[in-house]
Design an enzyme around this catalytic site. Structure first.
Site, short mmCIF file in Angstrom:
data_model
loop_
_atom_site.label_atom_id
_atom_site.label_comp_id
_atom_site.label_asym_id
_atom_site.label_seq_id
_atom_site.Cartn_x
_atom_site.Cartn_y
_atom_site.Cartn_z
N TYR A 130 41.87 -23.91 17.54
CA TYR A 130 41.82 -25.17 18.29
C TYR A 130 40.55 -25.96 17.92
O TYR A 130 39.46 -25.40 17.82
CB TYR A 130 41.79 -24.89 19.79
CG TYR A 130 43.09 -24.38 20.33
CD1 TYR A 130 44.24 -25.18 20.33
CD2 TYR A 130 43.17 -23.10 20.88
CE1 TYR A 130 45.43 -24.69 20.85
CE2 TYR A 130 44.36 -22.62 21.40
CZ TYR A 130 45.50 -23.42 21.38
OH TYR A 130 46.67 -22.95 21.90
N LYS A 138 28.65 -2.91 43.25
CA LYS A 138 29.35 -4.12 43.71
C LYS A 138 30.16 -4.71 42.55
O LYS A 138 30.03 -4.26 41.41
CB LYS A 138 28.34 -5.14 44.22
CG LYS A 138 27.36 -5.64 43.17
CD LYS A 138 26.22 -6.43 43.80
CE LYS A 138 25.21 -6.85 42.74
NZ LYS A 138 24.00 -7.45 43.33
N MET A 149 43.11 -18.45 24.35
CA MET A 149 43.42 -17.68 25.55
C MET A 149 43.66 -16.21 25.25
O MET A 149 43.18 -15.33 25.96
CB MET A 149 44.64 -18.29 26.25
CG MET A 149 44.99 -17.59 27.56
SD MET A 149 46.47 -18.27 28.33
CE MET A 149 45.85 -19.79 29.03
C1 LIG Z 1 22.90 -6.73 42.68
C2 LIG Z 1 21.71 -6.24 43.40
C3 LIG Z 1 20.88 -5.24 42.85
C4 LIG Z 1 21.06 -4.70 41.45
O1 LIG Z 1 20.54 -5.64 40.52
P1 LIG Z 1 20.53 -5.35 38.95
O2 LIG Z 1 19.80 -6.50 38.37
O3 LIG Z 1 21.94 -5.31 38.50
O4 LIG Z 1 19.83 -4.05 38.76
C5 LIG Z 1 19.84 -4.75 43.63
N1 LIG Z 1 19.62 -5.24 44.88
C6 LIG Z 1 20.38 -6.21 45.42
C7 LIG Z 1 20.06 -6.72 46.77
C8 LIG Z 1 21.43 -6.76 44.69
O5 LIG Z 1 22.18 -7.73 45.24
#
Ligand SMILES: *Cc1c(COP(=O)(O)O)cnc(C)c1O
Length: 354
Positions: A250, A34, A298
């Site tokens: 800055y 993801k 930036m």
């Molecule tokens: C993001 C996610 C994972 C993976 O988690 P990590 O901590 O990156 O290993 C597993 N299960 C679900 C439901 C998630 O949303």
């Protein structure tokens, strides 16, 4: 062209996947890709992780991108579908869905799709997605009565797998409710994979560890045998010499207490480097460890070259990667490796190593 670059090392992804497999030998591996593969690029991640048994993503567009690229594995939508239209598409494309709430259950029951594989989610204390344990049993029997549902996996997601308290209470709850059910079970994220072997079950769902960042604060990725899959690099584009009492950047947040050389690096918060990184955040120049100074701007940040007399314009800089763990930059900046990896900016050119 600005010398900044993110290099994605697919062999590190493959190596980290083999660490997962060696750790959870009996389990199938659902690689979580993801958030654009945790910032590595969805397809770059999938290529490095092609030996995974399944992929997990959030959006239908990501799932379709994986299918269109030719991946035949199971692909799971971690938040399920958001509309009846999407349900139709997942059914046609053979994409699996999480069902986590009553509204999704009804959408499924009222649909005329041919078939879909479902991961039914239990809420074991995260209180984000999932049916409460009391409601889980009846949700499961409703699913079982849905002719559209061809396969059911039972899942939960732990709120504290990376915390001192661990997962014993939520895991016991999950086990109590699912005891005796023959469906495959899936509960472990990276922290749970590395810390609690009893949670491996039929499926594991690693995310962050595949990318070579630690899920457990205080324990380095290297200590788990993981390798960084992203190398975030740039170069020094200017040198300044500060006299005692002169400041840099800055807000003049760093003032020299002796005459010193500093390097100006072509990387700033618009590239995804954390603006909250304080003076002293680790960074490497020409392969030598040093520290950032002053406020990140930036497009640029500052490094201490006091101990690096040979560093000059064009010297290489590693923001994070092999030498500077992303987790060290994250810890210094009050965040976690996940956030830094995901936040790599679109303007940073990506190079892929095979
Ligand atoms: C993001 C996610 C994972 C993976 O988690 P990590 O901590 O990156 O290993 C597993 N299960 C679900 C439901 C998630 O949303």
């Amino acid at each position: 062209m600005r010398p900044i670059q993110a290099t994605i090392d697919r062999s590190a992804l493959t190596h980290n996947l083999s660490v997962v497999k060696a750790t959870a030998k009996q389990s199938k591996v659902m690689a979580v890709v993801k958030a654009n593969g945790y910032g590595h690029g969805l397809l770059n991640a999938a290529q490095g992780l092609a030996a995974a048994d399944a992929f997990a993503v959030l959006g239908l567009d990501e799932a379709l991108a994986l299918r269109n690229a030719g991946y035949q594995q199971e692909i799971l939508l971690l938040e399920g579908v958001f509309s009846a239209d999407e349900l139709l598409t997942v059914s046609e494309q053979g994409i699996s869905i999480v069902v986590h709430c009553e509204a999704q259950m009804e959408m499924l029951e009222n649909s005329h799709i041919k078939s879909v594989s479902v991961h039914l989610k239990m809420n074991t204390g995260m209180n984000r997605l999932g049916f409460k344990s009391e409601a889980f049993e009846s949700a499961l029997s409703r699913l079982a009565q849905c002719q559209q549902v061809t396969e059911i996996t039972l899942m939960t997601h732990f709120a504290t797998a990376d915390e001192a308290q661990g997962v014993s209470a939520p895991f016991a709850l999950f086990n109590r409710v699912t005891e005796g059910k023959s469906h495959p079970k899936s509960v472990a994220n990276s922290a749970s994979i590395l810390r609690f072997s009893e949670t491996h079950l039929d499926w594991v769902r690693p995310g962050i560890m595949l990318y070579g960042s630690t899920p457990v604060s205080g324990q380095s990725a290297a200590s788990f045998g993981l390798r960084a899959a992203m190398h975030f690099t740039s170069q020094i584009i200017a040198i300044q010499v500060l006299e005692t009492g002169e400041s840099v950047g800055y807000g003049q947040r760093f003032t020299a207490d002796k005459k010193m050389r500093i390097g100006i690096v072509a990387c700033g918060y618009a590239d995804g480097y954390p603006r909250h990184a304080p003076n002293g955040t680790p960074i490497a120049v020409d392969g030598l460890m040093t520290q950032t100074l002053g406020r990140v701007s930036m497009d640029m940040l500052f490094v201490d070259l006091s101990a690096l007399p040979d560093a000059t314009i064009g010297s290489s800089v590693e923001l994070w990667g092999n030498q500077v763990p992303v987790d060290a930059v994250a810890e210094s900046s009050g965040t976690i490796g996940y956030e830094l990896l995901c936040a790599i900016a679109p303007r940073v050119p990506v190079r892929v190593l095979t």
